[in-house]
Motif scaffolding. Structure first.
Motif, mmCIF file in Angstrom:
data_model
loop_
_atom_site.group_PDB
_atom_site.id
_atom_site.type_symbol
_atom_site.label_atom_id
_atom_site.label_comp_id
_atom_site.label_asym_id
_atom_site.label_seq_id
_atom_site.Cartn_x
_atom_site.Cartn_y
_atom_site.Cartn_z
ATOM 1 N N ASN A 196 1.024 -1.348 -0.090
ATOM 2 C CA ASN A 196 0.063 -0.078 0.056
ATOM 3 C C ASN A 196 0.903 1.264 0.053
ATOM 4 O O ASN A 196 1.948 1.087 0.163
ATOM 5 N N SER B 177 -12.121 4.029 11.418
ATOM 6 C CA SER B 177 -11.304 3.311 10.845
ATOM 7 C C SER B 177 -10.059 4.346 10.039
ATOM 8 O O SER B 177 -10.715 5.477 9.575
ATOM 9 N N TRP B 178 -8.952 3.797 9.888
ATOM 10 C CA TRP B 178 -7.982 4.737 9.301
ATOM 11 C C TRP B 178 -6.636 3.800 8.567
ATOM 12 O O TRP B 178 -6.889 2.436 8.928
ATOM 13 N N GLU B 179 -6.074 4.413 7.758
ATOM 14 C CA GLU B 179 -5.217 3.543 6.966
ATOM 15 C C GLU B 179 -3.664 3.577 7.540
ATOM 16 O O GLU B 179 -3.371 4.683 8.110
ATOM 17 N N GLY C 89 -2.311 -1.382 6.229
ATOM 18 C CA GLY C 89 -3.651 -1.352 5.458
ATOM 19 C C GLY C 89 -4.789 -0.802 6.563
ATOM 20 O O GLY C 89 -4.245 -0.043 7.629
ATOM 21 N N THR C 90 -5.893 -0.971 6.336
ATOM 22 C CA THR C 90 -6.817 -0.494 7.198
ATOM 23 C C THR C 90 -7.069 -1.179 8.715
ATOM 24 O O THR C 90 -6.948 -2.294 8.901
ATOM 25 N N THR D 238 -9.540 -0.756 12.555
ATOM 26 C CA THR D 238 -10.501 -0.136 12.789
ATOM 27 C C THR D 238 -10.489 -0.301 14.310
ATOM 28 O O THR D 238 -10.453 -1.519 14.815
ATOM 29 N N GLN E 10 -7.224 -5.677 12.695
ATOM 30 C CA GLN E 10 -6.251 -5.630 11.616
ATOM 31 C C GLN E 10 -5.707 -6.816 10.997
ATOM 32 O O GLN E 10 -5.761 -7.954 11.888
#
Length: 401
Positions: free
Chosen positions: A288, A343-345, A349-350, A352, A362
């Motif tokens: 990512n 949620s955040w990057e 990855g994401t 929550t 995760q």
């Protein structure tokens, strides 16, 4: 008394027409990193967390190191890996330094002692990188959020990597404190319904160096079993792999398995090429934009790839910046409501924050060890990403606590 003085000061600012948080626009946003910087081999984890946290702030603020026009000030406190010191310096950060949010700590046992301080001061403690499930359990509280993975994630992913069935016989080795105990409890839970057989549990002192008697008991419990035989290690800050591999478990048909670790620790994994397990982060696994930036920036700044807890520190910083940017104000209650379910990057990855207990859900990564020329550590080559929805992570507490 400290809290009373702080309350009076805030009231005075409010009366003068200051911001709802009691700060003026010129005041910095104070964030404390409260973790062990001396007194334990785990201090390497704290240093990685610091590096990742600062890089995370840089990435999230596009280099300005400001949130809503306010400069960010990071204050670092050393717990010395002592529970009483950890409580004291966290109280100091909340009370005297008037930090908005604290991040820490490193050891699960020490971090446990910090949880009530967050409730006492009614301020957020973001747990990173400590792991134990209990940190978001019944003895935790609504002011605690956790970006680090937990023991259940480690061990459910480990169980998935082992592909257990009724022909699998397992003995475990862990350290005798919250991290180790919670980890093995989670592993036992993960094996339920698979038919796998757990035949022995060994717990050693946190800083043990002599594994002789422990290894004899582990081998004794497994060597005569008919089927696949595996010793699963769950340790931090000590090298159990070298003495176990040196004892030649293969003569009894016994395999070794463990989760990932920081890069220097994974040098010992070269002794077990082909070993499979699960890892929280390895810089080549996630694909990512944020991880690409982290790898490039860390290599540029430190001359090495980012490590296990560097990614965790960055994830914590990214969570804080998103919360502060999106919250209507910075009162604790507003921040809690903002972060629950957020949620955040991240480099993984994401993530929550689960509303019920504030654990960040995760991905984990199933790996197989390869030994590559010119690489100082064993390489945990990616087999597959294990998504959060594949793991049934128990809820530690409900959000009313």
């Amino acid at each position: 008394m400290k809290r009373l003085i702080s309350t009076v000061a805030i009231a005075a600012v409010l009366a003068a027409g200051g911001l709802s948080t009691g700060f003026t626009q010129e005041d910095p946003v104070k964030i404390a990193l409260v973790h062990g910087l001396s007194g334990s081999p785990l201090e390497a984890y704290s240093k990685q967390t610091t590096a990742g946290f600062n890089l995370g702030l840089e990435y999230a603020t596009k280099g300005t190191m400001e949130i809503k026009g306010r400069k960010i000030e990071v204050i670092e406190k050393d717990t010395q890996f002592k529970p009483d010191v950890a409580r004291s310096v966290l109280a100091e950060a909340y009370g005297d330094d008037e930090v908005l949010i604290a991040v820490g700590g490193t050891s699960s046992g020490v971090t446990t002692a910090m949880l009530p301080i967050a409730a006492e001061y009614e301020k957020i403690l973001l747990v990173e990188p400590a792991v134990a499930d209990s940190l978001t359990g019944p003895d935790s509280n609504r002011y605690v959020f956790k970006t680090s993975r937990n023991s259940s994630m480690d061990m459910q992913a480990q169980a998935l990597a082992l592909q257990p069935d009724d022909k699998l016989f397992v003995a475990t080795l862990a350290q005798d404190y919250a991290f180790g105990r919670d980890g093995i409890a989670a592993f036992k839970k993960a094996l339920e319904g698979t038919g796998a057989n757990l035949v022995a549990e060994e717990y050693v002192p946190q800083q043990t160096t002599d594994f002789t008697a422990t290894i004899e008991r582990l081998f004794g419990a497994l060597k005569d079993k008919e089927g696949r035989k595996v010793i699963v290690m769950y340790v931090a800050g000590i090298d159990a792999m070298t003495p176990l591999a040196a004892a030649d478990p293969a003569r009894y048909g016994i395999e070794l398995s463990t989760g990932g670790n920081i890069l220097p620790a994974m040098a010992s994994y070269k002794k077990v090429p082909g070993m499979e397990g699960a890892i929280y982060y390895y810089y080549e696994a996630p694909k990512n934009e944020i991880n690409d930036w982290l790898v490039e920036k860390h290599q540029e700044k430190y001359g090495s790839p980012p490590d296990f807890f560097t990614a965790g520190g960055m994830a914590a910083a990214l969570a804080i910046v998103k919360a502060l940017e999106t919250a209507d104000d910075w009162e604790t209650e507003t921040l809690i409501k903002t972060m629950e379910g957020m949620s955040w990057e991240t480099p993984k990855g994401t993530m929550t924050f689960r509303p019920e207990d504030h654990q960040a859900l995760q991905s984990m990564y199933h790996f197989k060890i390869a030994v590559k020329e010119g690489v100082d550590w064993a390489v945990p080559e990616l087999v597959r990403e294990i998504k959060p929805e594949e793991m049934d992570i128990p809820v530690g507490r409900n959000n009313q606590q």
